[in-house]
Design a protein around this motif. Structure first.
Motif, mmCIF file in Angstrom:
data_model
loop_
_atom_site.group_PDB
_atom_site.id
_atom_site.type_symbol
_atom_site.label_atom_id
_atom_site.label_comp_id
_atom_site.label_asym_id
_atom_site.label_seq_id
_atom_site.Cartn_x
_atom_site.Cartn_y
_atom_site.Cartn_z
ATOM 1 N N SER A 1 2.187 13.528 4.053
ATOM 2 C CA SER A 1 1.014 12.644 3.966
ATOM 3 C C SER A 1 1.375 11.242 4.441
ATOM 4 C CB SER A 1 0.473 12.616 2.541
ATOM 5 O OG SER A 1 1.464 12.153 1.651
ATOM 6 N N TYR A 2 0.374 10.572 4.994
ATOM 7 C CA TYR A 2 0.568 9.217 5.543
ATOM 8 C C TYR A 2 -0.813 8.627 5.794
ATOM 9 C CZ TYR A 2 -0.191 12.136 9.686
ATOM 10 O OH TYR A 2 -0.703 13.066 10.565
ATOM 11 N N VAL A 3 -0.858 7.349 6.118
ATOM 12 C CA VAL A 3 -2.111 6.729 6.535
ATOM 13 C C VAL A 3 -2.083 6.650 8.055
ATOM 14 C CG1 VAL A 3 -3.517 4.632 6.444
ATOM 15 C CG2 VAL A 3 -2.384 5.475 4.371
ATOM 16 N N ASP A 4 -3.081 7.203 8.691
ATOM 17 C CA ASP A 4 -3.023 7.294 10.153
ATOM 18 C C ASP A 4 -3.395 5.965 10.817
ATOM 19 O OD1 ASP A 4 -5.794 7.101 10.278
ATOM 20 O OD2 ASP A 4 -6.115 9.115 11.090
ATOM 21 N N GLU A 5 -3.347 5.956 12.142
ATOM 22 C CA GLU A 5 -3.525 4.695 12.872
ATOM 23 C C GLU A 5 -4.934 4.116 12.693
ATOM 24 O OE1 GLU A 5 -4.438 8.272 15.225
ATOM 25 O OE2 GLU A 5 -2.688 7.636 14.069
ATOM 26 N N GLN A 6 -5.872 4.960 12.226
ATOM 27 C CA GLN A 6 -7.217 4.441 11.971
ATOM 28 C C GLN A 6 -7.460 4.185 10.484
ATOM 29 O OE1 GLN A 6 -10.491 6.085 14.169
ATOM 30 N NE2 GLN A 6 -9.104 6.966 15.699
ATOM 31 N N GLY A 7 -6.391 4.141 9.718
ATOM 32 C CA GLY A 7 -6.529 3.775 8.313
ATOM 33 C C GLY A 7 -6.984 4.889 7.399
ATOM 34 N N ARG A 8 -6.936 6.128 7.895
ATOM 35 C CA ARG A 8 -7.360 7.258 7.055
ATOM 36 C C ARG A 8 -6.167 7.810 6.284
ATOM 37 N NH1 ARG A 8 -10.591 9.625 12.168
ATOM 38 N NH2 ARG A 8 -8.477 9.459 12.963
ATOM 39 N N VAL A 9 -6.357 8.069 4.986
ATOM 40 C CA VAL A 9 -5.297 8.751 4.250
ATOM 41 C C VAL A 9 -5.290 10.198 4.731
ATOM 42 C CG1 VAL A 9 -6.799 9.180 2.241
ATOM 43 C CG2 VAL A 9 -4.316 9.303 1.993
ATOM 44 N N THR A 10 -4.122 10.621 5.213
ATOM 45 C CA THR A 10 -4.026 11.882 5.948
ATOM 46 C C THR A 10 -3.050 12.820 5.250
ATOM 47 O OG1 THR A 10 -4.473 10.698 7.996
ATOM 48 C CG2 THR A 10 -3.458 12.898 8.201
ATOM 49 N N VAL A 11 -3.472 14.066 5.084
ATOM 50 C CA VAL A 11 -2.599 15.065 4.482
ATOM 51 C C VAL A 11 -2.485 16.242 5.442
ATOM 52 C CG1 VAL A 11 -2.192 16.576 2.514
ATOM 53 C CG2 VAL A 11 -3.345 14.388 2.173
ATOM 54 N N GLU A 12 -1.252 16.536 5.841
ATOM 55 C CA GLU A 12 -0.997 17.757 6.631
ATOM 56 C C GLU A 12 -0.472 18.804 5.666
ATOM 57 O OE1 GLU A 12 0.657 17.527 10.519
ATOM 58 O OE2 GLU A 12 0.540 15.337 10.567
ATOM 59 N N TRP B 1 -2.042 6.759 -0.740
ATOM 60 C CA TRP B 1 -3.067 5.708 -0.746
ATOM 61 C C TRP B 1 -2.659 4.543 -1.641
ATOM 62 C CZ3 TRP B 1 -6.318 4.410 2.609
ATOM 63 C CH2 TRP B 1 -7.451 3.653 2.312
ATOM 64 N N LYS B 2 -2.114 4.897 -2.829
ATOM 65 C CA LYS B 2 -1.701 3.837 -3.764
ATOM 66 C C LYS B 2 -0.549 3.018 -3.184
ATOM 67 C CE LYS B 2 -4.407 4.377 -7.313
ATOM 68 N NZ LYS B 2 -5.140 3.265 -7.948
ATOM 69 N N LEU B 3 0.399 3.701 -2.554
ATOM 70 C CA LEU B 3 1.525 2.967 -1.960
ATOM 71 C C LEU B 3 1.039 2.101 -0.798
ATOM 72 C CD1 LEU B 3 4.443 5.570 -2.045
ATOM 73 C CD2 LEU B 3 4.205 3.461 -3.370
ATOM 74 N N HIS B 4 0.108 2.623 -0.038
ATOM 75 C CA HIS B 4 -0.460 1.881 1.081
ATOM 76 C C HIS B 4 -1.083 0.576 0.581
ATOM 77 C CE1 HIS B 4 -2.164 1.458 5.090
ATOM 78 N NE2 HIS B 4 -3.338 1.182 4.528
ATOM 79 N N GLN B 5 -1.778 0.660 -0.563
ATOM 80 C CA GLN B 5 -2.411 -0.536 -1.128
ATOM 81 C C GLN B 5 -1.372 -1.571 -1.558
ATOM 82 O OE1 GLN B 5 -4.830 1.436 -4.077
ATOM 83 N NE2 GLN B 5 -6.693 1.192 -2.866
ATOM 84 N N ARG B 6 -0.132 -1.077 -1.834
ATOM 85 C CA ARG B 6 0.934 -2.021 -2.192
ATOM 86 C C ARG B 6 1.723 -2.472 -0.970
ATOM 87 N NH1 ARG B 6 4.179 1.182 -6.924
ATOM 88 N NH2 ARG B 6 2.395 1.722 -8.242
#
Lengths: 765, 289
Positions: free
Chosen positions: A201-212, A264-269
Motif C-alpha cells: 500500500s502507498y499513496v499514489d502520485e494523484q494522492g489516492r490511498v492505494t492498495v495492491e 493514510w495515517k502515516l501520510h497525514q504525518r
C-alpha cells in the motif's frame, strides 16, 4: 470466431516462468513492513491496551488501533464488524468496538522498518481482557444468554430466518407412500488457496490511498476502505496484481482496510513510504472465513410411482462471529435443500446463528454444496426406498422448462437439467430401454435399479494411494453413486447486479488494436483469457490484437465480483454492449472509438419473509455427477476410481479452461467430502496448517475425471453462455455418499468421510 | 514463524563435526535433510544455538552390501533408497517403506539417518529397523561404537547417542533363506504420517514361522516392537487364526494417542489390520510368492 477454442492463457507464461508478481512479490523503494495483531480471544472485552513497550522497539514507525479508525466498521452485506477491536473508538459505528468475538479479530497493525521489528513489537503490546461467556456452537448460542451483537435489530443470536411455505403439507404427507428422513451435518472448509494474504500500500502520485492486493471485487474493496476511512471512493485506489486462488475466500476484507488505514495515517504525518504485509499460512487460516458448518433435519414424502409430494426441512447455519455473506449463503442453502425438483408442498425454515467461531462466508458453491448434500442424499434414500433407479427418479421430478420453483415462480428460461442428467447417466453406462433406465445391454426390467458394472481395474492391480501395499481384496467393496444440482448464476435476492466494460478501438482505416478495460479479477480461473476471447469475437477482430487493461479502480469500471459463477455471463453481456457502442463510434469516425457499457440483468427479488415467494435469480447452471469408488471396509479408506461430470456451460468459450474448472472443482470437493477436517474447538481453529489440514494432493485424486461439456444455450447468456465454475463442486459429496452406500449398504449423513469415521460406522452397522 | 537465532557450521569431515559437537554440547544440533528439524525450528519447538550442517561431508551417502550386511550411509537420501536395485531385490521391507515415506519432494532431501536419529515414533524407519534388528554405528571422540536398534530409542525424540556422537551408518543383516519382510502403512492422504503401520521381517520353514521381528509406527510414544505379536507367530504354522492372534496382540500392546488421525479404538483396530496384512505379505515373500 475466437470463442469455442482454447488458446493459451494470457497469464500462462508469467506464471510458468515466475515473472508474474503476486502481492507478496511486490516491492517499492524504501519499503516499510507491517504485522497484524489478532485478538486470539474468541469472546472477550478489552479493558485496556498499552502499546508503549511495543512503540519503544527499535525500528517501529507506528502502531494503529481502534482509536485511529475513522468509522470502525465493515462488512460485505451489513456493517457488523469492527475494523480493529479495541478501546477508545470514536463511537461513529453502532458496533461495539471493544469486544473480540472471534480469535481472528484484528486489534492492531504495526508498521516498522523490518518484518522482525514489527513482529517483535507485536509481542510487546499489552492487553487486558475481560473474558465473556463463550458461544462456541449453535446450540449454546441459540439460548441467547448473551448477545454477540446487541446492536442487531433481531435481538437474538439466531439473527436471520428464511421460510418456504408452499402448498398444503397435510395433503402432501397424505399422498405419500414412502417417507425418508435424515439429519445431516456439514463441516467448515478452508479455501486453501496457494497464496496467503498479502498487500502493498502507498499513496499514489494523484494522492489516492492505494492498495495492491488479491481480492475478488476491486470496487467493493474500494468502497469498504472508503467507508471505514471516511474518504470519498475516488480517493481510494485498489489494484489487483496476480492472484493465487480465491474460491470465495477473498470476497471479504483481510488486509485491505488496515493497510489503507496505516498508509493514510502515516501520510497525514508526512511519512510517505510504502508498506507491505504478508501473512503466513497460519495467519491466513486463522484470519479469513470458511465454508459454513451447518446442519439440517429433513423429511421427504413420495408416491410409490416416485413423485415427490412433500418436503420439510429445518436448517441451521453457523455464521460465526460476523455475518460476512451468511444471509446470502443461507438463501442458497434454503433454495437448494429441496433439490432441483418440482415439489408441490414444502415447509422449510433456515436460521443463521452468530457464534464465537470462525465466520462462515463465500466459498465455491455458496450454500449449494450443503443444500445439495441434504437434498441428493434424500433423493438417493428415496430411490432405495422405492426400489427405483436413481437416474429415473430424478428425471421424474427434476426441473424442466416452465417448471415452478420452490419459491413459487417459474424458473428462468433455458432449463437443461433433464439433458444434463441423461448425458451424465449415459456416459457412466446407463441407457434407456423399454422406457426404463437400466444397464446397457440388460433387458430384464427387474434390473432397473442396478448400476452398470464399475470399470474397475483387476483388484490385484488396484494400488491404493493411501497404503504401501495393495489392499486386501477380500475387504474391498465397490460402489457407484449419482447426484445432480442447480446453482444460480449472478447475484440473488435483489442484490444490485451490474457489470461494466470499456472497449477502445485504435487504427485509421481498419481496427489495428483493441483495448478491453475491465475489473474482472483473475483468480486463476482464466477469466482474463475468456474475456479477451469474447472481446475479439464481439468486435470481430483476431485475438492477437486485443489488449487487456484490468483490475485497477483508477482506470477500469465496476465489474462486480468474480463469484456466483457470474463473470463470463455478466462480462460477456457487457462486452457485447461495449463492442456495439465502440463499433458505432468507429462508424461515426471517432478515433479512437470508445464504447463503454454497464450491463444490468433482469431484476431479482428478496424472499418473501413469510412464504419465501420470489424470483430469486435470473439464471441457473445445471450439473450431474456419477462417482465410482472403492472402499476398504477394514481401514475405512475411500478411493475414487472415476468421476463423470456433465455440466451445461451453454457455450464453451474456452473448452480447456472449462475442463480445468471441472477437474479442479472435483478435487476440491473430494477434499470437502473426504480428506479435509477443520478442527474448531472452543472458538479456536486447532489445525491452521497444511500438515494437519489435509487437502488432496496429486496422488490422492480420482483415477479419472471425465468432463461432459453440454452446450445448451442460456437464452440470456452472451453467445448462450452459462456460468459453470461452481457447478462441478456441488454434487460430488452426495454422489460419494451414495456410492459408499452402494458399496456397503450404510448411509453416511455426515462429512468428511475420513478413514476413522468410515471404519467406525461400518463396524457399528 | 521465524526461527530463533543460531550459529551455523558446515564441517568438511566427520572428525570436524564431532569436534563441534564436543565444543557446543547439547546446544548444538546436526542438520542433515532438515525435513524434521527445520519445521521444528520454525515453530520454535527446537531452538538450537548451533546448527552443524553435515551435507558438506563426503562419503556418507552409500548403499552397499558387505560382510553379510546392508550398509547405509547416514546421509543417504530416502529417494536413493527408493531407487536402489539392491534394496528392491533383497530388502522388501525396506523397499516397501521407502516408497511411502512422506512424499517424493521430501524424499529427495530427507535422510535415513535423520529419520532414525529424530527418534520420532511417527517416522517409518524406526519400526523398519526394529524389524530388521539393525545396528547403528555412532562416531564419537573416542572412536566408533555399534548400538543395537533395540537400545537406540530412549524416549520421545530421544535417542541413545551421546551429545558428542554422530550417527554414521545403519547396518541391516542380510536376510537369509526362507525369510521375507513387508511394511504395511495406512495414511490419511499421500504424504501424511501413518495412522498406523507395521514392519515385519520373518523366517519360514515350510509353513512354520521360525523367527519374526515386528515394529510398529506411530502407535506409541517411543518406537516399539510388537513382541506379543512376534510370540504369537514364532514356532507356529501360519493359519488365519494365528494371523488374527498376532494382529490382536499388536492391537493390545500398542499405545496410541487420539488425534486428528483417529480415535484410540480406530488406531488399535487399524494396527490389528495392518499387522495381519504385513505378516501375510511377508509370509508370501518368504515362501517365494
Amino acid at each position: 470466431m475466437s470463442i469455442g477454442i482454447s488458446p493459451y492463457r494470457v497469464d500462462a507464461s508469467g506464471k510458468v516462468t515466475g515473472a508474474a508478481l503476486f502481492p507478496g512479490d511486490l516491492t517499492r523503494p524504501q519499503l516499510l513492513h507491517a504485522k497484524v495483531l489478532f485478538s486470539n480471544q474468541p469472546h472477550a472485552r478489552m479493558v485496556r491496551m498499552d502499546t508503549r513497550a511495543a512503540e519503544a522497539v527499535p525500528g517501529v514507525i507506528a502502531i494503529f488501533t481502534a482509536a485511529d479508525v475513522p468509522v470502525n466498521e465493515y462488512g460485505l452485506t451489513m456493517f457488523d464488524q469492527p475494523v480493529l477491536v479495541g478501546v477508545n473508538a470514536n463511537g461513529r459505528s453502532p458496533v461495539p468496538s471493544d469486544v473480540s468475538r472471534w480469535e481472528g479479530d484484528q486489534v492492531a497493525i504495526i508498521v516498522a522498518e523490518t518484518e522482525a521489528a514489527a513482529a517483535a513489537a507485536r509481542e510487546r503490546i499489552n492487553i487486558e481482557w475481560e473474558q465473556l461467556p463463550l458461544l462456541p456452537d449453535i446450540d449454546t448460542a441459540v439460548r441467547d444468554e448473551i448477545l454477540l451483537h446487541p446492536e442487531h435489530p433481531a435481538q437474538s443470536n439466531r439473527y436471520h430466518h428464511y421460510k418456504i411455505r408452499k402448498g398444503d403439507m397435510a395433503a402432501g404427507w397424505a399422498a405419500a407412500d414412502v417417507i425418508v428422513e435424515g439429519e445431516y451435518h456439514l463441516p467448515n472448509q478452508e479455501h486453501a488457496y496457494l497464496q496467503p494474504e498479502a498487500a502493498l500500500s502507498y499513496v499514489d502520485e494523484q494522492g489516492r490511498v492505494t492498495v495492491e492486493i488479491a481480492g475478488q471485487w476491486t470496487h467493493e474493496d474500494q468502497a469498504q476502505i472508503a467507508h471505514a476511512l471516511d474518504l470519498p471512493p475516488e480517493q481510494v485506489r485498489v489494484i489487483y496484481p496476480a492472484i493465487g486462488g480465491a474460491f470465495g475466500g477473498r470476497e471479504d476484507m483481510s488486509l485491505q482496510i488496515v493497510m489503507a488505514l496505516a498508509t493514510w495515517k502515516l501520510h497525514q504525518r508526512g511519512e510517505m513510504r510504502p508498506i507491505r504485509c504478508i501473512w503466513s499460512r497460519e495467519e491466513s487460516i486463522i484470519g479469513h472465513h470458511k465454508r459454513h458448518r451447518a446442519r439440517a433435519k429433513t423429511r421427504w414424502g413420495a408416491t410409490k410411482e416416485g413423485k415427490i409430494t412433500a418436503v420439510e426441512a429445518e436448517v441451521y447455519m453457523d455464521a460465526g462471529a460476523y455475518n460476512y455473506t451468511t444471509n446470502k449463503v443461507m438463501g442458497n442453502f434454503h433454495l437448494t435443500v429441496g433439490g432441483p425438483y418440482e415439489i408441490p408442498n414444502a415447509h422449510i425454515d433456515s436460521y443463521a446463528v452468530y457464534t464465537n467461531s470462525v465466520p462462515g462466508g463465500a466459498f465455491r458453491g455458496f450454500g449449494a454444496p450443503q443444500g445439495c448434500f441434504v437434498a441428493e442424499s434424500q433423493m438417493n434414500k428415496l430411490a432405495e426406498a422405492l426400489g427405483m433407479n436413481p437416474v429415473a427418479l430424478r428425471l421424474k421430478n427434476c426441473y424442466r422448462e416452465n417448471s415452478i420453483g420452490i419459491t413459487q415462480t417459474p424458473l428462468p428460461a433455458g432449463v437443461s437439467l433433464p439433458q444434463v442428467i441423461e448425458a451424465c447417466a449415459a456416459k457412466a453406462g446407463w441407457q434407456v430401454a423399454g422406457g426404463k433406465w437400466q444397464v446397457a445391454g440388460e433387458e430384464s426390467p427387474n434390473l432397473a435399479v442396478s448400476s452398470p458394472p464399475i470399470s474397475q481395474s483387476p483388484i490385484s492391480n488396484l494400488q491404493s494411494p493411501f497404503q504401501s501395499l495393495p489392499p486386501n481384496p477380500a475387504t474391498l467393496r465397490f460402489g457407484r453413486g449419482f447426484a445432480c444440482a442447480y446453482k444460480n448464476i449472478g447475484y440473488s435476492f435483489g442484490f444490485p447486479e451490474r457489470c461494466e466494460a470499456t472497449i477502445e478501438l485504435y487504427g485509421a482505416g481498419s481496427v489495428e488494436r483493441v483495448v478491453l478495460k475491465h475489473s474482472a479479477a483473475e483468480v486463476g480461473q482464466g477469466t482474463h483469457t475468456a474475456l479477451r476471447q469474447m472481446a475479439a469475437t464481439a468486435v470481430g477482430v483476431p485475438l492477437e490484437i486485443v489488449e487487456l487493461v484490468m483490475s485497477d479502480t483508477a482506470v477500469t469500471g465496476d465489474s462486480g465480483s468474480v463469484s456466483a459463477s457470474r463473470m463470463t455471463w455478466m462480462a460477456g453481456n457487457a462486452i457485447q454492449l461495449a463492442a456495439a457502442a465502440a463499433k458505432q463510434e468507429w462508424t461515426d469516425e471517432d478515433r479512437p472509438a470508445i464504447g463503454h457499457a454497464r450491463f444490468t440483468p433482469p431484476a431479482t427479488e428478496p424472499l418473501n419473509p413469510e412464504t419465501g415467494h420470489s424470483t430469486p435469480n435470473f439464471a441457473y447452471g445445471y450439473v450431474a455427477e456419477c462417482v465410482d469408488l472403492a472402499v476398504d471396509i477394514e481401514t475405512g479408506h475411500i478411493h475414487l476410481l472415476r468421476v463423470v461430470c456433465a455440466d451445461d456451460v451453454g457455450k464453451a468459450i474456452n473448452p480447456r479452461l472449462i475442463e480445468g474448472q471441472v477437474e479442479g472443482g472435483v478435487v476440491q470437493a473430494l477434499g470437502y467430502a473426504v480428506t479435509e477436517e477443520l478442527v474448531v474447538r472452543d472458538g479456536r481453529v486447532l489445525n491452521p496448517r497444511f500438515s494437519t489440514y489435509l487437502i488432496p494432493g496429486v496422488r490422492d485424486i480420482p483415477d479419472a475425471v471425465e468432463s461432459v461439456i453440454l452446450e445448451i444455450p442460456d437464452p440470456r447468456g452472451p453467445w448462450g453462455v452459462r456460468g459453470m465454475a461452481e457447478m462441478p463442486f456441488i454434487p460430488l459429496a452426495p454422489a460419494i455418499a451414495a456410492a459408499l452406500h452402494d458399496a456397503t449398504g450404510v448411509w453416511f449423513n455426515e462429512i468428511p468421510l475420513t478413514p476413522g469415521k468410515v471404519a467406525a460406522k461400518l463396524r457399528d452397522a | 514463524m521465524i526461527p530463533g537465532e543460531f550459529d551455523y557450521h558446515s564441517p568438511r569431515t566427520l572428525q570436524e563435526a564431532v569436534g563441534l559437537l564436543q565444543q557446543h554440547g547439547d546446544g548444538a544440533k546436526i542438520v542433515a535433510g532438515g525435513q524434521s528439524l527445520i519445521p521444528a525450528m520454525r515453530f520454535r519447538l527446537a531452538l538450537p544455538e548451533v546448527l552443524i550442517d553435515i551435507n558438506t561431508i563426503d562419503g556418507l551417502e552409500y548403499i552397499r552390501e558387505d560382510d553379510g550386511h546392508l550398509m547405509i550411509g547416514a546421509l543417504t537420501r530416502e529417494s536413493d533408497l527408493e531407487e536402489s536395485a539392491l534394496v528392491q531385490q533383497k530388502y522388501h521391507l525396506l523397499a516397501d517403506a521407502a516408497r511411502v515415506i512422506a512424499d517424493p519432494v521430501v524424499r529427495n532431501r530427507a535422510t535415513v539417518g535423520g529419520n532414525l536419529a529424530h527418534a520420532d515414533p511417527a517416522n517409518d524407519h524406526p519400526a523398519v529397523m526394529l524389524a530388521y534388528n539393525a545396528e547403528l554405528i555412532a562416531l564419537g571422540p573416542h572412536g566408533t561404537r555399534a548400538i543395537p536398534i533395540d537400545d537406540f530409542f530412549v524416549d520421545l525424540f530421544e535417542n541413545a547417542l551421546a551429545d558428542n556422537e554422530i550417527l554414521t551408518e545403519i547396518r541391516i543383516p542380510t536376510p537369509g533363506p526362507g525369510s521375507g519382510g513387508a511394511y504395511y502403512k495406512v495414511e490419511r492422504k499421500v504424504g501424511d504420517y501413518a495412522i498406523s503401520a507395521t514392519a515385519v521381517q520373518l523366517t519360514m520353514n515350510g509353513n512354520t514361522c521360525t523367527a519374526a521381528r515386528i515394529g510398529l509406527t506411530n502407535v506409541s510414544a517411543v518406537p516399539m516392537r510388537a513382541t506379543g505379536a512376534e510370540q504369537a507367530l514364532i514356532g507356529k504354522p501360519i493359519t488365519n487364526e494365528v494371523l488374527e492372534a498376532a494382529g490382536q496382540a499388536a492391537a493390545t500392546e500398542c499405545d496410541p494417542s487420539p488425534d486428528l488421525r483417529g480415535s484410540v479404538a480406530y488406531k488399535r483396530d487399524l494396527t490389528r489390520v495392518v499387522t495381519k496384512r504385513a505378516i501375510r505379505q511377508a509370509v508370501e515373500r518368504a515362501q517365494g510368492g
